[in-house]
Design a protein around this motif. Structure first.
Motif, PDB file in Angstrom:
ATOM      1  N   LYS A  39      10.424   4.321   7.230  1.00 39.98           N
ATOM      2  CA  LYS A  39      11.530   4.285   6.261  1.00 39.98           C
ATOM      3  C   LYS A  39      11.109   4.714   4.863  1.00 39.98           C
ATOM      4  N   THR A  40       9.942   4.225   4.417  1.00 42.69           N
ATOM      5  CA  THR A  40       9.550   4.474   3.027  1.00 42.69           C
ATOM      6  C   THR A  40       8.753   5.760   2.843  1.00 42.69           C
ATOM      7  N   GLY A  41       8.143   6.241   3.912  1.00 45.09           N
ATOM      8  CA  GLY A  41       7.331   7.443   3.798  1.00 45.09           C
ATOM      9  C   GLY A  41       5.903   7.188   3.365  1.00 45.09           C
ATOM     10  N   GLU A  42       5.482   5.922   3.367  1.00 46.00           N
ATOM     11  CA  GLU A  42       4.108   5.617   2.961  1.00 46.00           C
ATOM     12  C   GLU A  42       3.139   5.816   4.123  1.00 46.00           C
ATOM     13  N   VAL A  43       2.080   6.552   3.867  1.00 49.50           N
ATOM     14  CA  VAL A  43       0.980   6.724   4.816  1.00 49.50           C
ATOM     15  C   VAL A  43      -0.274   6.196   4.130  1.00 49.50           C
ATOM     16  N   SER A  44      -0.942   5.245   4.748  1.00 46.47           N
ATOM     17  CA  SER A  44      -2.111   4.651   4.100  1.00 46.47           C
ATOM     18  C   SER A  44      -3.244   4.444   5.092  1.00 46.47           C
ATOM     19  N   VAL A  45      -4.459   4.458   4.569  1.00 45.08           N
ATOM     20  CA  VAL A  45      -5.673   4.199   5.346  1.00 45.08           C
ATOM     21  C   VAL A  45      -6.466   3.142   4.598  1.00 45.08           C
ATOM     22  N   GLY A  46      -6.759   2.027   5.252  1.00 46.49           N
ATOM     23  CA  GLY A  46      -7.491   0.940   4.615  1.00 46.49           C
ATOM     24  C   GLY A  46      -8.955   0.933   5.015  1.00 46.49           C
ATOM     25  N   ILE A  47      -9.843   0.813   4.024  1.00 44.91           N
ATOM     26  CA  ILE A  47     -11.280   0.858   4.260  1.00 44.91           C
ATOM     27  C   ILE A  47     -11.946  -0.340   3.582  1.00 44.91           C
ATOM     28  N   SER A  48     -12.841  -1.009   4.299  1.00 44.40           N
ATOM     29  CA  SER A  48     -13.602  -2.105   3.713  1.00 44.40           C
ATOM     30  C   SER A  48     -14.627  -1.548   2.730  1.00 44.40           C
TER      31      SER A  48
END
Length: 377
Positions: A197-206
């Motif tokens: 819906k929002t168009g957010e693409v994210s990648v989380g890294i420690s």
């Protein structure tokens, strides 16, 4: 009755252009009775290892009507066989509704097929032989093909159909996949999230485990998306997120990879990539949710995911590199549902993985050291 008309005799006669009646007796009259074993069926969704990569059987069959048969130009598509060589695909048949069963090995390899489907097994005298799926019993040793390749060669970038009305500038997608996009897909499938819906693409890294990996991820994201990349540190300062706002990209990723950790999967087009792109994809995938741990005088390599479909997909792709992995599930404290673990089995599989795939960072590569005087599987 030894001469009854049956699907397998009929299809064998058509597939191999035999001049005989489509019956058991007809095949026997031309010395080809054994050809019946070559005309068996698997269910839709089964992937076959071909000269075009891993291709689902329904993709090969296409629009053939139930009960119909088509001949295939044997020079176009080749199938892997038990002798680790390629065999021409000579014909396709869409079977009618038939009784089927599912066969699962101790390591989690699964195939659904008709009761007449043949498996290569090892008998009591340690000889290779063939056995109908309906005749298999617990404890039978079923063979799994271990060889590098074949691989596909389809690097076309699938069309992105979403054209939403948004103030965000459209991303310029390439016409063909390259190693950076293969790396992004591996990273996203393991560590990424896309919101439809929002168009957010994210990648989380420690940030606490490996600064090297964070630097590699940041460099990759900037190469692909430039100034669109936002870098957000979490409140605990133990992780960082790399975000891209794009309705096009997010919807395309959800369509091809699923939405949420429990529904992740590997896109169908990845299974048809060449060896170089597949190796990069798996390398970044395992750098994300994979693990390399020292264990006494050896080491272990595993991959964990909340998605059963993804676990099956990764287990299948590893076979392309001659890597055998077991698949099992477990419950984990603090997580909803089952978690799936793939564990590379034996020195030969671990060596093949390190030779053909490997890891992105030196931290994980340096953990893959065996000091045992004798290496035993």
């Amino acid at each position: 009755h030894p001469d009854y008309y049956d699907i397998h005799s009929n299809q064998a006669v058509k597939a191999f252009n035999l001049e005989c009646p489509p019956t058991k007796k007809g095949l026997k009259s031309v010395g080809r009775e054994q050809m019946r074993v070559a005309a068996k069926c698997v269910v839709a969704g089964s992937r076959l290892q071909t000269s075009d990569g891993w291709v689902s059987v329904e993709r090969l069959v296409g629009d053939i009507d139930k009960g119909d048969w088509i001949a295939v130009n044997s020079g176009e598509t080749l199938l892997s066989n038990d002798e680790q060589v390629m065999t021409p695909l000579v014909g396709l048949y869409r079977g009618l509704d038939q009784e089927c069963m599912s066969v699962t090995t101790e390591y989690g390899y699964t195939l659904e097929n008709t009761l007449e489907h043949q498996y290569r097994v090892i008998d009591e005298e340690s000889n290779y032989t063939w056995k109908k799926s309906s005749e298999l019993k617990l404890g039978d040793w079923v063979c799994v093909r271990r060889a590098v390749g074949p691989f596909g060669n389809d690097i076309r970038f699938p069309a992105v159909h979403s054209e939403p009305k948004t103030s965000f500038k459209s991303i310029e997608f390439p016409d063909q996949f390259n190693e950076d996009w293969a790396a992004f897909f591996g990273l996203f499938v393991s560590e990424g999230r896309a919101v439809y819906k929002t168009g957010e693409v994210s990648v989380g890294i420690s940030t606490t485990h490996c600064l090297e990996f964070r630097q590699q991820v940041e460099s990759l994201m900037l190469r692909l998306f430039g100034s669109r990349v936002g870098i957000l540190a979490n409140d605990d300062e133990e992780s960082v997120r790399y975000c891209v706002m794009s309705v096009q990209l997010s919807r395309w990723l959800v369509l091809n990879c699923g939405e949420g950790s429990h529904t992740k999967r590997i896109p169908d087009f990845v299974f048809r990539w060449p060896q170089s792109l597949l190796a990069v994809f798996l390398q970044w995938l395992f750098e994300g949710d994979g693990s390399a741990k020292e264990a006494k005088n050896s080491f272990s390599i595993t991959y964990s995911t909340a998605s059963e479909d993804l676990a099956v997909d990764v287990q299948t792709l590893l076979l392309s590199f001659g890597v055998i992995a077991s698949r099992s599930s477990e419950s984990r404290r603090g997580y909803i549902g089952e978690y799936w673990e793939l564990r590379l089995r034996g020195n030969a599989s671990r060596d093949a993985f390190l030779e053909h795939v490997g890891f992105v960072t030196s931290r994980k590569r340096d953990s893959c050291v065996s000091t045992a005087a004798y290496r035993q599987d």
